[in-house]
Structure formats: structure tokens, C-alpha cells
Design a protein around this motif. Structure first.
Motif, PDB file in Angstrom:
ATOM      1  N   ALA A 237       1.246  -2.199  -2.409  1.00  0.00           N
ATOM      2  CA  ALA A 237       0.486  -3.028  -1.469  1.00  0.00           C
ATOM      3  C   ALA A 237      -1.009  -2.747  -1.562  1.00  0.00           C
ATOM      4  O   ALA A 237      -1.826  -3.677  -1.564  1.00  0.00           O
ATOM      5  CB  ALA A 237       0.983  -2.790  -0.042  1.00  0.00           C
ATOM      6  N   VAL A 238      -1.385  -1.487  -1.671  1.00  0.00           N
ATOM      7  CA  VAL A 238      -2.807  -1.146  -1.815  1.00  0.00           C
ATOM      8  C   VAL A 238      -3.339  -1.713  -3.125  1.00  0.00           C
ATOM      9  O   VAL A 238      -4.436  -2.270  -3.175  1.00  0.00           O
ATOM     10  CB  VAL A 238      -3.026   0.384  -1.752  1.00  0.00           C
TER      11      VAL A 238
ATOM     12  N   ARG B 262      -2.320  -4.358  -4.770  1.00  0.00           N
ATOM     13  CA  ARG B 262      -2.495  -5.816  -4.626  1.00  0.00           C
ATOM     14  C   ARG B 262      -3.760  -6.142  -3.836  1.00  0.00           C
ATOM     15  O   ARG B 262      -4.508  -7.058  -4.186  1.00  0.00           O
ATOM     16  CB  ARG B 262      -1.281  -6.428  -3.948  1.00  0.00           C
ATOM     17  N   ALA B 263      -3.982  -5.406  -2.771  1.00  0.00           N
ATOM     18  CA  ALA B 263      -5.183  -5.631  -1.971  1.00  0.00           C
ATOM     19  C   ALA B 263      -6.441  -5.358  -2.793  1.00  0.00           C
ATOM     20  O   ALA B 263      -7.406  -6.113  -2.736  1.00  0.00           O
ATOM     21  CB  ALA B 263      -5.162  -4.748  -0.725  1.00  0.00           C
TER      22      ALA B 263
ATOM     23  N   LEU C 225      -9.744  -7.665  -3.616  1.00  0.00           N
ATOM     24  CA  LEU C 225     -11.014  -7.275  -3.021  1.00  0.00           C
ATOM     25  C   LEU C 225     -12.035  -6.728  -4.004  1.00  0.00           C
ATOM     26  O   LEU C 225     -13.201  -6.579  -3.653  1.00  0.00           O
ATOM     27  CB  LEU C 225     -10.770  -6.194  -1.958  1.00  0.00           C
TER      28      LEU C 225
END
Length: 114
Positions: A41-42, A44-45, A49
Motif C-alpha cells: 500500500a505504501v 502504491r501511494a 505521489l
């Protein structure tokens, strides 16, 4: 108190401001085994960003679940050295539910013989 008594109400708001920088991660993250978010998840973020890419350093540990490090740093030092550094120096300072942000200074000395 009688109905004629009035209360005076005051409000005060105090704030400290600073610019939000993207990505919010400079060099890397150490995610505890029980942290509220995982490396997928990190990752993907961070893809959304940041223009920087981050590599996942795999680790098997009772406290640390994952390590994410900027790819340009992983070109300078081997994953195994990052893993040993995190286990030896960062792990004693963190709990399994924490996420630690890394600010790394990597120095490489090169010498060429003729």
C-alpha cells in the motif's frame, strides 16, 4: 445560577504551519510487523505521489515487517547492508506497530588502481 446569569465563552485557535512536501518520504521507511499499513500500500501511494522510485528490501524479523528505500540509494549500497544496518541500529529503537522514516546519508569512496 439564575437564568439571568450569562456565561462568557472564548475560543482560541493556535496553529503551526509548514509546507506539505511530496512525497512525504525522503529516503525510506521501516515498517513494523504490526504497522497499520504494509509495504504494498505504501509503495502504491509513493508511485502516485512521487517521481522517485523506491525498492523493497525483504526482511524476516519479529519486529520489522518491511523496509522501503529510495532506488537511487540501493544503487550505491547493497540491500544486505541496508538490512544489517536497520536490524542493528533501527530495530532496537522501534516497536512492531511503528513506522520509522529514514533520512540516510550515503557516502561511497571509490579508488582505482592502474
Amino acid at each position: 445560577m439564575s437564568s439571568q446569569e450569562r456565561y462568557q465563552r472564548r475560543h482560541r485557535i493556535r496553529a503551526s504551519l509548514r509546507e506539505f512536501v511530496l512525497p512525504p518520504i525522503d529516503d525510506g521507511l521501516v515498517l513494523g510487523r504490526e504497522s497499520p499499513i504494509g509495504h504494498v500500500a505504501v509503495g502504491r501511494a509513493l508511485e502516485l505521489l512521487s517521481v522517485r522510485s523506491f525498492g523493497h528490501v525483504e526482511i524476516e524479523d519479529d519486529v520489522i515487517g518491511d523496509i522501503l528505500v529510495r532506488s537511487s540509494i540501493l544503487r550505491k549500497i547493497p540491500e544486505d547492508q541496508v538490512r544489517r544496518f536497520v536490524l542493528g541500529e533501527i530495530k532496537p529503537l522501534m516497536g512492531a506497530d511503528e513506522i520509522i522514516q529514514l533520512d540516510l546519508q550515503v557516502e561511497v569512496d571509490l579508488e582505482m588502481e592502474r
